[in-house]
Design a protein around this motif. Structure first.
Motif, short mmCIF file in Angstrom:
data_model
loop_
_atom_site.label_atom_id
_atom_site.label_comp_id
_atom_site.label_asym_id
_atom_site.label_seq_id
_atom_site.Cartn_x
_atom_site.Cartn_y
_atom_site.Cartn_z
N SER A 87 -28.58 -66.46 7.85
CA SER A 87 -29.16 -66.44 9.19
C SER A 87 -30.28 -67.46 9.27
O SER A 87 -30.95 -67.74 8.27
CB SER A 87 -29.72 -65.04 9.51
OG SER A 87 -28.71 -64.07 9.51
N ALA A 136 -33.41 -67.81 11.80
CA ALA A 136 -34.19 -67.27 12.92
C ALA A 136 -35.17 -68.33 13.40
O ALA A 136 -35.95 -68.86 12.60
CB ALA A 136 -34.91 -66.01 12.49
N SER A 178 -38.10 -69.84 16.27
CA SER A 178 -39.15 -69.49 17.22
C SER A 178 -39.97 -70.72 17.53
O SER A 178 -39.95 -71.71 16.81
CB SER A 178 -40.05 -68.38 16.65
OG SER A 178 -40.67 -68.81 15.45
N ASP A 203 -31.97 -72.55 22.77
CA ASP A 203 -30.65 -72.82 23.32
C ASP A 203 -30.50 -74.26 23.80
O ASP A 203 -29.41 -74.67 24.19
CB ASP A 203 -30.31 -71.84 24.44
CG ASP A 203 -31.34 -71.83 25.55
OD1 ASP A 203 -31.10 -71.19 26.58
OD2 ASP A 203 -32.42 -72.47 25.38
N ARG A 223 -23.87 -69.11 16.78
CA ARG A 223 -25.24 -68.94 17.25
C ARG A 223 -25.29 -67.87 18.31
O ARG A 223 -24.33 -67.68 19.07
CB ARG A 223 -25.81 -70.26 17.76
CG ARG A 223 -25.13 -70.81 19.00
CD ARG A 223 -25.59 -72.23 19.32
NE ARG A 223 -27.00 -72.27 19.67
CZ ARG A 223 -27.72 -73.39 19.72
NH1 ARG A 223 -27.14 -74.55 19.44
NH2 ARG A 223 -28.99 -73.36 20.07
N ASP A 224 -26.42 -67.18 18.34
CA ASP A 224 -26.67 -66.18 19.38
C ASP A 224 -27.95 -66.62 20.08
O ASP A 224 -29.05 -66.38 19.58
CB ASP A 224 -26.82 -64.79 18.74
CG ASP A 224 -26.97 -63.69 19.77
OD1 ASP A 224 -27.37 -63.98 20.92
OD2 ASP A 224 -26.70 -62.53 19.43
N ASN A 225 -27.79 -67.27 21.22
CA ASN A 225 -28.96 -67.80 21.91
C ASN A 225 -29.89 -66.69 22.40
O ASN A 225 -31.10 -66.91 22.53
CB ASN A 225 -28.51 -68.69 23.07
CG ASN A 225 -27.89 -69.99 22.61
OD1 ASN A 225 -28.12 -70.42 21.47
ND2 ASN A 225 -27.10 -70.62 23.45
N ALA A 226 -29.35 -65.53 22.69
CA ALA A 226 -30.20 -64.42 23.12
C ALA A 226 -31.13 -63.94 22.01
O ALA A 226 -32.21 -63.41 22.28
CB ALA A 226 -29.33 -63.26 23.61
N LYS A 227 -30.71 -64.14 20.77
CA LYS A 227 -31.51 -63.72 19.62
C LYS A 227 -32.22 -64.89 18.94
O LYS A 227 -32.88 -64.70 17.92
CB LYS A 227 -30.63 -63.00 18.60
CG LYS A 227 -30.05 -61.68 19.10
CD LYS A 227 -29.24 -60.99 18.02
CE LYS A 227 -28.71 -59.65 18.51
NZ LYS A 227 -27.91 -58.95 17.47
N ASN A 228 -32.04 -66.09 19.49
CA ASN A 228 -32.65 -67.29 18.87
C ASN A 228 -32.28 -67.40 17.39
O ASN A 228 -33.12 -67.72 16.54
CB ASN A 228 -34.17 -67.28 19.02
CG ASN A 228 -34.62 -67.61 20.42
OD1 ASN A 228 -33.80 -67.89 21.30
ND2 ASN A 228 -35.91 -67.58 20.64
N THR A 229 -31.02 -67.13 17.10
CA THR A 229 -30.58 -67.10 15.71
C THR A 229 -29.23 -67.81 15.56
O THR A 229 -28.36 -67.66 16.42
CB THR A 229 -30.46 -65.66 15.20
OG1 THR A 229 -31.72 -65.00 15.34
CG2 THR A 229 -30.05 -65.62 13.73
N TYR A 260 -26.08 -68.62 12.59
CA TYR A 260 -25.50 -67.98 11.41
C TYR A 260 -24.56 -68.95 10.70
O TYR A 260 -23.97 -69.84 11.33
CB TYR A 260 -24.72 -66.73 11.82
CG TYR A 260 -25.54 -65.72 12.59
CD1 TYR A 260 -25.50 -65.70 13.98
CD2 TYR A 260 -26.35 -64.80 11.93
CE1 TYR A 260 -26.25 -64.78 14.70
CE2 TYR A 260 -27.11 -63.88 12.65
CZ TYR A 260 -27.04 -63.89 14.03
OH TYR A 260 -27.80 -62.98 14.74
#
Length: 122
Positions: free
Chosen positions: A21, A23, A25, A30, A72-78, A80
């Motif tokens: 992962s 993460a 910030s 996105d 990628r999960d843009n809602a989680k800013n993550t 993989y």
């Protein structure tokens, strides 16, 4: 402040799987491409895969095609990196990085995480 934190590395036997992962910030996640690179001892850092801002992956290194999957999960800013059927030659420190567009070249990426160690060994 831009920050990328990789996790999920470890020791795994050949043929095993890991999911890394990344993460993020401190920036508009996105909006940017996310790349995964790796560096083995004594070797140059190499591009593994990259996913652009519109969710479509743009490349995989030949050595990982069919075994690794980026997402990628843009809602989680993550982001993989799913790694299956791992081989000893996959042993390296894995880094995620952000860039404007996907590229195979490390200098094209502006921000980097600290890396996570992946060791594939029996």
């Amino acid at each position: 402040q831009v920050r990328l934190v990789e996790s999920g590395g470890g020791l795994v036997q050949p043929g095993g799987s890991l999911r890394l992962s990344c993460a993020a910030s401190g920036f508009a996640f996105d909006y940017y491409a996310i790349g995964w690179f790796r560096q083995a001892p004594g070797k140059e850092r190499e591009g593994v895969t990259c996913i652009n801002r519109y969710l479509g992956s743009t490349y995989y290194a030949d050595s990982v095609k069919g075994r690794f999957t980026i997402s990628r999960d843009n809602a989680k800013n993550t982001a993989y990196l799913q790694m299956n059927n791992l081989k000893p030659e996959d042993t390296a420190v894995y880094y995620c990085a952000t860039g404007i567009v996907c590229s195979r070249y490390a200098p094209d990426f502006r921000s980097w995480g600290q890396g996570t160690q992946v060791t594939v060994s029996s």
